[in-house]
Structures are given as structure tokens and as C-alpha cells.
Scaffold this active site. Structure first.
Site, short mmCIF file in Angstrom:
data_model
loop_
_atom_site.label_atom_id
_atom_site.label_comp_id
_atom_site.label_asym_id
_atom_site.label_seq_id
_atom_site.Cartn_x
_atom_site.Cartn_y
_atom_site.Cartn_z
N HIS A 74 40.26 31.95 32.79
CA HIS A 74 41.18 32.88 33.47
C HIS A 74 42.24 32.00 34.12
CE1 HIS A 74 37.20 34.87 33.82
NE2 HIS A 74 37.84 36.00 33.75
N ASP B 274 41.17 30.23 37.19
CA ASP B 274 40.14 29.18 37.03
C ASP B 274 40.77 27.81 36.95
OD1 ASP B 274 38.47 31.38 36.64
OD2 ASP B 274 38.44 31.15 34.45
C1 XUL Z 1 32.77 39.79 33.69
C2 XUL Z 1 33.19 39.10 32.47
C3 XUL Z 1 34.45 38.33 32.53
C4 XUL Z 1 35.22 38.33 31.25
C5 XUL Z 1 36.57 37.68 31.35
O1 XUL Z 1 31.61 40.51 33.58
O2 XUL Z 1 32.49 39.12 31.48
O3 XUL Z 1 34.15 37.03 32.92
O4 XUL Z 1 34.51 37.69 30.23
O5 XUL Z 1 37.34 38.19 32.35
#
Ligand code: XUL
Ligand code: CO
Length: 448
Positions: A99, A102
Site C-alpha cells: 500500500h 507501507d
Molecule cells: C485486509 C486486506 C488488505 C488488502 C489490501 O483484510 O486483505 O490488506 O489485501 O488492501
């Protein structure tokens, strides 16, 4: 160097007792015409592995990572990236996922956040060039910050919608710059808490427009990665719009967006939705919507999204069976959206967890491939549906009948005979393949 006590993780075979070696994942071994590395396309999730500190709703962090000690956001972000690439290389994974938040903390303003992201994107690009580790996907975190309290692309507040759009625009620029194979949307806050204050129609239409604008912008900048939506039924919101594979596909069909998206399916999200992982994979595959997976497992005794590393061999076999039947991954892969448990706080546990997950999916791949090659389950299915290969069944299948004809037929054939479904026999077959594959594992028979 952050992981001084760990060297390169190599395949040593099932007889090895070395905790820092793969027992089943042999990257160069051929399984059904492709290497394990090409089939599985493993990715490490930046957030769980390099950002998380083990905090939970009841307790503080337990993981004090050396790379997270620096205070200036960019210094910390660079140390984190260095630890990440050391980890990827030692583990031998071809991909990672992140993300935006991150890779570097948000700044005081959106402008500052973007400046940080630009710097980190260039930094990661340099690291990718020297390491050959690629980006499976990136995404924008539109759920952690309090501004997303009412949602992002489904927020009641248009300023939040615009802010989220700005983050996705930047996310797509980064995806393009780093050559991401996919771009992910997970709608953590795209849902509602109570219908009493919710205009569901407006929220859904806004969400569809948001996705459409992302597709248009990607086209404009020449980003040709695959868009993925990651369904999840609940948590953090009570009801999320991208509930499961079927709901998400129906949404995309309704708003004429289906051609631009595929799904990123997560095992623990499937179980939260009351499905098995293989159910979600099958539904996606039926619609040619199977893109990528987030591999992990939940805990039936707990019932929330525990994001454990996948160690359940049986589930991995069933998941890989669906994936191989669907033709395998194209742009997607296996991202470990999984975190070490809070008491597993040592840096080395990050290796143990990934080795366990990679070995689990390697076994899943081998067993599933063998089941398919031998058509071990096909005969029962063929026989089960045999009535549709001739007579009235064939007429039904080919749409050559109607209620009147069927009623006339039923009046002449009302003595019904059914056959056994043979579930237990099939489960025993899967067990036999699993146990045999483990017995043969060290042989590496299929090496070309
Ligand atoms: C949350 C989840 C996230 C997504 C990306 O449950 O799975 O980490 O994979 O935003
Ligand atoms: Co996920």
C-alpha cells in the site's frame, strides 16, 4: 544488513531438518510443464512483514524491528526498503506488494505525502533494477486514516472522495513507474454500518464512477497492468459492498466494468463470507475473473480476519486445484497477506513463516497437478451428470425443451432413481494423493 543470521534459503528436500531451507518448494523443479517458481509467483506483503509491530486491540507492539527505528519518514522508509529487499532476495521470491502508506508514512499535507511517495518510488525502482524482484501489485490505503471514517469512494463527503481519487491517481503513476503487474482495490471502508443513514444507490454509483475513472486514467498514462478487486464481506465495516466474488462480479456487470477487472481472492476473506476459499476461486474462474490470490488462513475458533500464514496442506491442495483448472496465474500470483503471530516477534520468524507458507503451496501445487493429470476426480463428475449427455437431459442442456414437454416426459418417467454422490470416496482420493506426493517429494521426478 538486517538479517545477519540468515543466509540464502535453498531447497533441501523433505528429509532436511534445516529450518532455513525449503522442504517442498523447489523453484526450478518442473510440475506439469512449468517450474514451481513460474506457477506460484510468490509475493511478500510489505505491510505485514516490514511495517507491522504485532499490536492488537488489547496490547502494544511486540516486534521492535531495527529498520523501523529511524524517526524521519524518508530515512525510516529507506531502511525499511533495504530490509525488504534483503529479505526478498534471501527468500528468493520474485514479487512483493504494498500500500502507499507501507512504503513511507504520510506527510503533514497531501502535497508532502506525494513528494515522499515520489522519492520512495524512485528508491524502490533502483532497488528493483539491481535485485530483479518485481512488483506484483500496489494499492492505495484508503481505510486507516480518520478521514476515511465514512468510506473513501463511498464516503458521504465529496472532499474525501476527491482525496481518495488523488491517492489512486498517484498509486497508478507509481504502478506505471515500477511496472506493476496489477493494481488492487480493497474497499476496507467501502460499505456501511447502518442503512438508517445510508444512500446505498448513490454510494454504489459513486464507487462505479471511481473505478471507471481509474480505468480511464490508466489508459491515459499507458498503464497496462491488470485491475483487481479484493472482495471481503465485513471488517472493518459491518457490511462491505465487495462482499464476495459473486457480489463483486454482479456489481461489475451492472456498471459495465467487468472487462476491466479481475479478482484478488483472499482465503480468510472467503471464510469470513461463509465460503470455502475454493468456492470463491471456482466462482471467479467460471466468469474468467480469477486474477490473483492473497494466501493466508483464518481460525475457525476465532472467526475474524486473523491473517495467519497458510500451513493447511489440504486447503492448499483444493485452492491450487481450482487455480490450475482455471489455467493458472497470468498477471497474478500468491501474495502472503499473512502476519506472524504476536508472540512470534523475532525477525527470524518472518523467514520461518514464509518458508512454511511457500512449502504449503508447493505441496498444494504438486498434489493438485497430479490430481488433474490423472483425472482422478473427473470420472465421478462425468458419471454424476451423465443424464445430460443423452435423451431429455441433452434436450435440457441444449435449450431444446419447455415446461410442457418436460411435464409430458415426467408423467411417463415418475419412478425416479438417484445414484450416490460419493463424497467420502473422493475425499479419500485427495488424501491418498496428498500422502503419496509427500512420500515422493524428495525425488524431484519431474525435473527437466
Ligand atoms: C485486509 C486486506 C488488505 C488488502 C489490501 O483484510 O486483505 O490488506 O489485501 O488492501
Ligand atoms: Co488481502
Amino acid at each position: 544488513m538486517f538479517f545477519k543470521n540468515v543466509g540464502m534459503i535453498e531447497y533441501e528436500g523433505a528429509d532436511s531438518e534445516n529450518p532455513y531451507a525449503f522442504k517442498y518448494y523447489n523453484p526450478d523443479e518442473y510440475v506439469g510443464g512449468k517450474t514451481m517458481k513460474e506457477h506460484l509467483r510468490f509475493a511478500v506483503a510489505y505491510w505485514h512483514t516490514f511495517d507491522a509491530d504485532g499490536k492488537d486491540p488489547f496490547g502494544d507492539g511486540t516486534m521492535f524491528r531495527a529498520w523501523n527505528r529511524l524517526t524521519h519518514p524518508l530515512d525510516k522508509a529507506k531502511a525499511r526498503a533495504e530490509s525488504a529487499f534483503e529479505f526478498f532476495e534471501k527468500l528468493g521470491v520474485p514479487y512483493f506488494c504494498f500500500h502507499d502508506v507501507d512504503i513511507v508514512d504520510e506527510g503533514a499535507t497531501l502535497r508532502e505525502t506525494f513528494a515522499y511517495l515520489d522519492q520512495m518510488s524512485s528508491f524502490l525502482k533502483e532497488m528493483m533494477e539491481t535485485s530483479r524482484v518485481q512488483l506484483l501489485w500496489n494499492t492505495a490505503n484508503m481505510f486507516t486514516h480518520p478521514r476515511y471514517v465514512h468510506g473513501a469512494a463511498t464516503s458521504c463527503n465529496a472532499d474525501v472522495y476527491a482525496y481518495a481519487a488523488a491517492k489512486v491517481k498517484k498509486g497508478l503513476d507509481i504502478a506505471n513507474e515500477l511496472g506493476a503487474e496489477n493494481y488492487v482495490f480493497w474497499g476496507g471502508r467501502e460499505g456501511y454500518e447502518t442503512l438508517l443513514n445510508t444512500d446505498m444507490k448513490l454510494e454504489l454509483e459513486n464507487l462505479a464512477s471511481f473505478y471507471r475513472m481509474a480505468v480511464e486514467y490508466a489508459r491515459e498514462i499507458g498503464f497496462d497492468g491488470q485491475f483487481l478487486i479484493e472482495p471481503k464481506p465485513k471488517e472493518p465495516t459491518k457490511h462491505q459492498y465487495d462482499f464476495d466474488a459473486a457480489t463483486t462480479i454482479a456489481f461489475l456487470e451492472t456498471y459495465d466494468l467487468k472487462d476491466h477487472f479481475k479478482l484478488n481472492l483472499e482465503a480468510n476473506h472467503a471464510t469470513l463470507a461463509g465460503h470455502t476459499f475454493e468456492h470463491e476461486l471456482r466462482v471467479a474462474a467460471l466468469h474468467d475473473m480469477l486474477g490473483s490470490i492473497d494466501a493466508n488462513q483464518g481460525d475457525l475458533l476465532l472467526g475474524w480476519d486473523t491473517d495467519e500464514f497458510p500451513t493447511d496442506l489440504y486447503s492448499a491442495v483444493l485452492a491450487m486445484y481450482e487455480i490450475l483448472k482455471a489455467g493458472g496465474f497470468k498477471t497474478g500470483g500468491i501474495n502472503f497477506d499473512a502476519k506472524v503471530r504476536r508472540p512470534s516477534f523475532a525477525d527470524e520468524d518472518l523467514f520461518h513463516a514464509h518458508i512454511a507458507g511457500m512449502d504449503t503451496y508447493a505441496v498444494g501445487l504438486k498434489v493438485a497437478s497430479r490430481l488433474l493429470e490423472d483425472k482422478a476426480l473427473d470420472q465421478v463428475i462425468e458419471e454424476r451428470y451423465e443424464s445430460y449427455t443423452k435423451g431429455i437431459g441433452l434436450e435440457i442442456k441444449e435449450g431444446r425443451t419447455d415446461l410442457k414437454k418436460l411435464a409430458a416426459y415426467a408423467l411417463e418417467h415418475d419412478h425416479i432413481e438417484n445414484q450416490s454422490g460419493r463424497q467420502e470416496r473422493l475425499k479419500a482420493t485427495v488424501n491418498r494423493y496428498l500422502l503419496n506426493a509427500l512420500r515422493e517429494a524428495p525425488a524431484g521426478k519431474e525435473t527437466r
